[in-house]
Design a protein around this motif. Structure first.
Motif, PDB file in Angstrom:
ATOM      1  N   GLU A  18       0.815  -1.214   0.000  1.00  0.00           N
ATOM      2  CA  GLU A  18       0.000   0.000   0.000  1.00  0.00           C
ATOM      3  C   GLU A  18       0.850   1.265   0.000  1.00  0.00           C
ATOM      4  N   SER A  19       2.072   1.171   0.505  1.00  0.00           N
ATOM      5  CA  SER A  19       3.021   2.285   0.442  1.00  0.00           C
ATOM      6  C   SER A  19       3.986   1.965  -0.686  1.00  0.00           C
ATOM      7  N   LEU A  20       3.558   2.210  -1.903  1.00  0.00           N
ATOM      8  CA  LEU A  20       4.255   1.711  -3.084  1.00  0.00           C
ATOM      9  C   LEU A  20       5.613   2.388  -3.274  1.00  0.00           C
ATOM     10  N   ASP A  21       6.585   1.575  -3.684  1.00  0.00           N
ATOM     11  CA  ASP A  21       7.957   2.047  -3.788  1.00  0.00           C
ATOM     12  C   ASP A  21       8.558   1.537  -5.088  1.00  0.00           C
ATOM     13  N   ALA A  22       8.895   2.448  -5.995  1.00  0.00           N
ATOM     14  CA  ALA A  22       9.466   2.053  -7.289  1.00  0.00           C
ATOM     15  C   ALA A  22      10.819   1.383  -7.140  1.00  0.00           C
ATOM     16  N   ASN A  23      11.495   1.596  -6.013  1.00  0.00           N
ATOM     17  CA  ASN A  23      12.778   0.937  -5.764  1.00  0.00           C
ATOM     18  C   ASN A  23      12.615  -0.407  -5.065  1.00  0.00           C
ATOM     19  N   TYR A  24      11.373  -0.804  -4.879  1.00  0.00           N
ATOM     20  CA  TYR A  24      11.048  -2.155  -4.385  1.00  0.00           C
ATOM     21  C   TYR A  24       9.859  -2.643  -5.211  1.00  0.00           C
ATOM     22  N   ILE A  25      10.007  -2.506  -6.528  1.00  0.00           N
ATOM     23  CA  ILE A  25       8.865  -2.660  -7.412  1.00  0.00           C
ATOM     24  C   ILE A  25       8.299  -4.087  -7.417  1.00  0.00           C
ATOM     25  N   ALA A  26       9.160  -5.089  -7.390  1.00  0.00           N
ATOM     26  CA  ALA A  26       8.662  -6.470  -7.393  1.00  0.00           C
ATOM     27  C   ALA A  26       7.892  -6.774  -6.119  1.00  0.00           C
ATOM     28  N   GLY A  27       8.369  -6.236  -4.986  1.00  0.00           N
ATOM     29  CA  GLY A  27       7.687  -6.451  -3.717  1.00  0.00           C
ATOM     30  C   GLY A  27       6.411  -5.652  -3.602  1.00  0.00           C
ATOM     31  N   SER A  28       6.441  -4.391  -4.014  1.00  0.00           N
ATOM     32  CA  SER A  28       5.250  -3.552  -3.930  1.00  0.00           C
ATOM     33  C   SER A  28       4.117  -4.122  -4.780  1.00  0.00           C
TER      34      SER A  28
END
Length: 261
Positions: free
Chosen positions: A145-155
């Motif tokens: 829910e706190s989307l992060d482009a540097n953790y894209i696979a996890g987000s």
């Protein structure tokens, strides 16, 4: 003291040999549940089972399995068909941007964390329906829910599992089965320490200053494993019998801040 009425319940925890999974298994065992823990690391699994037996005097069953395997769910359901509570917890999705996460790494991580959860739910839902009762708990992650482009696979994977939990949990109750989820934020595990050490080296010039990185979190700390485990137990217990299709976020409000680190 609240009686969660979990005594004698049979609980299967994937990724149960360390971190959050081990904490969840220990918590259920302390409540008198019969615990089955799953991990692909046989040595870590044996250590975890020994710890739980010594600490709780509880019965612990173990199963060595890579839940990223397409046939893993079938094998687990065949060995442990009478599970009351399934806790999907295994997974370790790598960080990185779209350019940095390779196709192989992305797919391998999702085989465990996304498709592993889906496959195990697909295997156990019919068994729980036949028993007219059961609970599936998906341990997901606040990055959904706190989307992060540097953790894209996890987000993206976590967001998918949030939707999966809510969608399946909206209809599973027709058959007496509840599906719920937990979104942990940062949790004080060995993995978080490794991440914090890397950030401390990068930002502060010394990995030994990793605790300073964690001090930027809400309340000045990460969550304790026990805090996540207690929430999982409550959601899975008969005390929370009217809860389904819900995902509980445990991050001290960090998801609604612009930045925590």
């Amino acid at each position: 003291m609240i009686d969660l009425r979990l005594y004698g319940h049979k609980v299967l925890v994937t990724g149960g040999s360390q971190g959050i999974g081990l904490g969840i298994a220990r918590a259920f065992a302390r409540e008198g549940a019969r615990v089955c823990i799953v991990s692909r690391n046989e040595e870590a699994l044996a250590r975890a089972a020994s710890l739980i037996r010594e600490e709780c005097g509880a019965q612990v069953l173990t199963h060595v399995e890579d839940t990223g395997s397409a046939s893993a769910a079938e094998r687990l359901a065949a060995r442990f068909p009478d599970i009351d509570i399934l806790v999907n917890n295994a997974g370790n999705i790598p960080g990185g941007s779209l350019e940095e996460v390779s196709d192989h790494a992305w797919r391998a991580a999702w085989d465990v964390k996304v498709y592993g959860y889906i496959n195990l739910s697909r295997a156990y839902l019919p068994l729980m329906k036949a028993a007219n009762g059961g609970v599936i708990v998906n341990v997901i992650g606040a990055a959904g829910e706190s989307l992060d482009a540097n953790y894209i696979a996890g987000s993206v994977g976590n967001a998918a599992l949030m939707a999966f939990t809510k969608t399946l949990g909206s209809v599973s109750t027709d058959h007496g089965v509840r599906v719920v989820g937990v979104n942990p934020g940062p949790v004080a595990t060995d993995r978080l320490e490794r991440i914090a050490r890397g950030r401390a080296q990068q930002r502060l010039g010394s990995e030994e200053r990793w605790r300073e990185v964690l001090s930027a979190f809400p309340l000045g700390r990460a969550a304790e494993v026990e805090e996540i485990a207690n929430a999982v137990m409550w959601l899975a217990s008969p005390v929370s019998a009217y809860t389904s299709g819900t995902v509980l976020t445990i991050d001290a409000g960090a998801s609604y801040r612009k930045s925590i680190a």
